[in-house]
Design an enzyme around this catalytic site. Structure first.
Site, PDB file in Angstrom:
ATOM      1  N   GLU A 130     -18.978  14.901  33.940  1.00 39.87           N
ATOM      2  CA  GLU A 130     -17.983  13.835  34.157  1.00 39.87           C
ATOM      3  C   GLU A 130     -16.756  14.066  33.279  1.00 39.87           C
ATOM      4  OE1 GLU A 130     -16.980  11.472  35.928  1.00 39.87           O
ATOM      5  OE2 GLU A 130     -17.113   9.458  35.059  1.00 39.87           O
ATOM      6  N   THR A 184      -7.364   7.611  38.114  1.00 44.75           N
ATOM      7  CA  THR A 184      -7.932   6.954  36.947  1.00 44.75           C
ATOM      8  C   THR A 184      -7.009   7.107  35.737  1.00 44.75           C
ATOM      9  OG1 THR A 184     -10.138   7.395  37.777  1.00 44.75           O
ATOM     10  CG2 THR A 184      -9.969   6.850  35.464  1.00 44.75           C
TER      11      THR A 184
END
Lengths: 313, 313
Positions: free
Chosen positions: B135, B188
């Site tokens: 991630e 994001t």
């Protein structure tokens, strides 16, 4: 139906903030606590304070200024009985300005006693706003994080606005509190003034994690997690300097297996939680030792969480 | 013992932040989720991506940049099998940049698949740091609030540092999630850039109360309290402008008895919680209606909390 004989009410000391719940979490102790003796009187109108014991002359006798009478009068007014006379005698059994919710205990005992004398028109839960009104008279702020656990017992989180939204958290079996009160005074107002009004988002995130973990640990008795989370990265570092030997006392407590150790309310009392009574005793000894080595007078006490809050006896 | 046949892994979409737990709480959905097919290969060394379906060409095939291969390689390295060849085929079943943890789902499926092929040397819990490493390759930040629920299922709070301290919160019976994904993209990184790095202490206190109340409500199924607490006063107001019609969608959901409604992850997906499936359906209808009235393409889905997280099938 009015009671004519005197009644005696106990309202416990409380620990607010509890490291992870600044202004929202408080916990009731078994002792110490204020005692109030109250009775109907034909000599006065409204709630009147006749005597205050053990306050060193610090607390106001003026019924408009003492938290016990302000809270009691609020209950009386809510009963549409403003003209009734009630005498209150306050036995102060905890140090004032110690971070143990002294003003809240007086407020709760006043509200509780008047409600009892009036024949209990209100439930304990319903007394909360009246007790908070009394507490408010002490420092003008609307805070329920001492009052709510003092009145209702247990470990409580409460919103400091007029909703007074609150719930009681579970108390894990075996949880003990050790408290040390060094003989130095801090005024709550001054302790508030040192706190910065801004924090970083990262501080908020980290402290939120600690809060989540602490609440989880109360529900699950996960003492491993409690030890990892019962930490205050925001308020404690700003107030620690106000309490002599704070760092050493905390270190001594943590070395004795404390689950966490921080400032009780606005201080100067320091609390530690532990998972059994032996740890609690060892922590008390270690805390006392730090203060006595520094020639600072300090008293310790050990308590479980008081599940009942205020009561008549 | 190595598996030679191909295996298929499912890793669910997740909702991070969940209004009250910015950067610390996430929840796994039943669907959608990424599918990964993986098998041993003699043609390559290390984890290699052969195909990516349904990503619109947005995701990197470079094994050093794709979260699935980075996570898978981390597992392979930890097995001291860096030279072994593993092929991964990614079937993207959720929109990218939607606030549903797309990069986390790929990372989890990569780590899970490689671990499975290697004969499960690691438990699911033990895979967490490897999946987080994957991630991390997406946006450089060390975040586990999507990865942890994606891998482990449930509603999880997790610390975004190398301890990856986490616990699973209970899911009340009857809890449903409604999700709407408007067809607009938010990166994001941009969504992070709009967030101020400071907040007021009062914001922290109020948001802490909401967090405490939400966690309490999960343990006790106290939906009344959940509705009072599932609110984000810090992040949501700063990001709402990035999502067209956010206010109207939220209002529509709350009017259909939602327990709360806020931005999923960094958006633009919007989630609402409800206490039964009928409310969840009514919320979905109301959310869709707001977007369709504004000619914005949007899809809704209804899910319970996924208790399992990633699995092989």
């Amino acid at each position: 139906m009015l009671m004519k004989a005197g009644i005696k009410v106990f309202a416990p000391a409380t620990i607010a903030n509890l490291a992870v719940g600044y202004d929202i979490i408080g916990l009731a102790l078994e002792s110490p606590g204020d005692e109030v003796i109250a009775r109907k009187s034909d000599q006065y109108k409204g709630v009147h304070i006749t005597q205050i014991f053990n306050d060193g002359g610090k607390l106001p006798m003026d019924p408009l200024k003492n938290t016990a009478s302000v809270a009691g009068q609020a209950v009386l007014d809510a009963c549409n009985a403003s003209d009734m006379g009630i005498e209150i005698e306050i036995h102060k059994k905890m140090p004032i300005g110690s971070g143990l919710g002294s003003s809240a205990a007086s407020a709760v005992s006043g509200a509780f006693a008047v409600n009892d004398i009036m024949g209990k028109p209100f439930s304990k839960e319903e007394l909360l706003p009246y007790a908070v009104k009394g507490e408010q008279s002490a420092d003008k702020a609307y805070h329920a994080d001492n009052v709510a656990p003092c009145l209702l017992g247990g470990i409580i989180f409460v919103k400091n606005d007029e909703t007074l939204l609150h719930r009681r958290l579970p108390t894990p079996k075996g949880l003990y509190i050790t408290l040390v009160h060094p003989d130095v005074e801090i005024l709550t107002k001054n302790a508030r003034d040192v706190i910065k009004t801004n924090i970083t988002l990262d501080q908020h995130i980290n402290q939120s994690f600690n809060l989540a973990g602490f609440i989880y640990s109360l529900f699950t008795s996960d003492f491993t997690l409690m030890r990892q989370c019962l930490q205050d990265h925001i308020i404690e570092p700003q107030r620690a300097f106000m309490i002599p030997k704070f760092r050493e006392v905390k270190e001594a407590a943590m070395n004795q297996n404390a689950l966490g150790c921080s400032i009780s309310g606005a201080g100067p009392s320091i609390f530690a939680l532990s998972e059994n009574s032996l740890d609690a005793e060892n922590i008390a000894f270690a805390m006392r030792e730090v203060f006595s080595n520094s020639k600072i007078k300090a008293t310790t006490l050990i308590s479980k969480v008081n599940p009942e809050g205020a009561y008549k006896y």
